[in-house]
Design a protein around this motif. Structure first.
Motif, PDB file in Angstrom:
ATOM      1  N   ALA A   1      51.033 -36.482  37.513  1.00  0.00           N
ATOM      2  CA  ALA A   1      52.081 -36.682  36.512  1.00  0.00           C
ATOM      3  C   ALA A   1      53.244 -37.478  37.103  1.00  0.00           C
ATOM      4  CB  ALA A   1      52.571 -35.334  35.975  1.00  0.00           C
ATOM      5  N   SER A   2      53.578 -37.201  38.360  1.00  0.00           N
ATOM      6  CA  SER A   2      54.660 -37.944  39.017  1.00  0.00           C
ATOM      7  C   SER A   2      54.300 -39.410  39.165  1.00  0.00           C
ATOM      8  CB  SER A   2      54.948 -37.335  40.394  1.00  0.00           C
ATOM      9  OG  SER A   2      55.390 -36.008  40.260  1.00  0.00           O
ATOM     10  N   LEU A   3      53.043 -39.683  39.476  1.00  0.00           N
ATOM     11  CA  LEU A   3      52.581 -41.077  39.559  1.00  0.00           C
ATOM     12  C   LEU A   3      52.685 -41.763  38.202  1.00  0.00           C
ATOM     13  CD1 LEU A   3      49.355 -40.805  41.762  1.00  0.00           C
ATOM     14  CD2 LEU A   3      51.406 -42.120  42.301  1.00  0.00           C
ATOM     15  N   LEU A   4      52.228 -41.052  37.165  1.00  0.00           N
ATOM     16  CA  LEU A   4      52.195 -41.643  35.828  1.00  0.00           C
ATOM     17  C   LEU A   4      53.594 -41.913  35.261  1.00  0.00           C
ATOM     18  CD1 LEU A   4      49.241 -39.631  34.266  1.00  0.00           C
ATOM     19  CD2 LEU A   4      49.239 -42.006  35.056  1.00  0.00           C
ATOM     20  N   ILE A   5      54.566 -41.074  35.615  1.00  0.00           N
ATOM     21  CA  ILE A   5      55.919 -41.330  35.106  1.00  0.00           C
ATOM     22  C   ILE A   5      56.672 -42.325  35.975  1.00  0.00           C
ATOM     23  CG2 ILE A   5      56.093 -39.116  33.917  1.00  0.00           C
ATOM     24  CD1 ILE A   5      57.965 -38.173  36.161  1.00  0.00           C
ATOM     25  N   GLY A   6      56.054 -42.736  37.074  1.00  0.00           N
ATOM     26  CA  GLY A   6      56.630 -43.806  37.876  1.00  0.00           C
ATOM     27  C   GLY A   6      57.745 -43.391  38.824  1.00  0.00           C
ATOM     28  N   LEU A   7      57.614 -42.242  39.447  1.00  0.00           N
ATOM     29  CA  LEU A   7      58.620 -41.855  40.438  1.00  0.00           C
ATOM     30  C   LEU A   7      58.667 -42.879  41.564  1.00  0.00           C
ATOM     31  CD1 LEU A   7      58.269 -37.992  40.951  1.00  0.00           C
ATOM     32  CD2 LEU A   7      60.019 -39.231  39.701  1.00  0.00           C
ATOM     33  N   PRO A   8      59.817 -43.064  42.168  1.00  0.00           N
ATOM     34  CA  PRO A   8      59.930 -44.013  43.285  1.00  0.00           C
ATOM     35  C   PRO A   8      59.006 -43.622  44.446  1.00  0.00           C
ATOM     36  CG  PRO A   8      62.102 -43.334  42.531  1.00  0.00           C
ATOM     37  CD  PRO A   8      61.105 -42.471  41.820  1.00  0.00           C
TER      38      PRO A   8
END
Length: 120
Positions: A86-93
């Motif tokens: 989910a963190s990858l998909l929302i584009g976390l730095p």
């Protein structure tokens, strides 16, 4: 001091209860802390928690054997993977993803290296 232990136990019990319905909040670690707090403050609540049909078995497994059941391991590691995805998909730095990945990896390694049941 007993009141502080009791209040802490109730707080961690509430957080563990939230973890039952919120998939990203762990349940068992909060319940383990609650059990430790109740052991120092309320034998009645400690006994209730250990005898609870849902919460008691994983607490007793941990207290008696340092064990985490295979199903709980699978759920924990799956949820860690879900959170990272989910963190990858929302584009976390990238820096946050690296830190998160490191911490999730440490957590997963800990969970997976615990015994799965009583030692024979």
């Amino acid at each position: 001091m007993r009141g502080i232990w009791l209040a802490s136990g109730l707080l961690f019990l509430a957080l563990g209860g939230l973890g039952v319905v919120l998939p990203v909040l762990p349940t068992t670690p909060f319940l383990l802390v609650a059990a430790a707090c109740f052991a120092r403050s309320s034998p009645r609540l400690h006994g209730w928690l250990l005898a609870h049909p849902l919460f008691g078995p994983p607490i007793r497994d941990w207290q008696n054997h340092g064990a985490i059941r295979p199903g709980a391991k699978a759920l924990a590691v799956s949820m860690m993977g879900f959170v990272f995805l989910a963190s990858l998909l929302i584009g976390l730095p990238l820096k946050l993803l690296l830190a998160q990945g490191l911490l999730i990896g440490i957590g997963a390694a800990f969970v997976l290296t615990r015994p799965s049941g009583p030692r024979g």
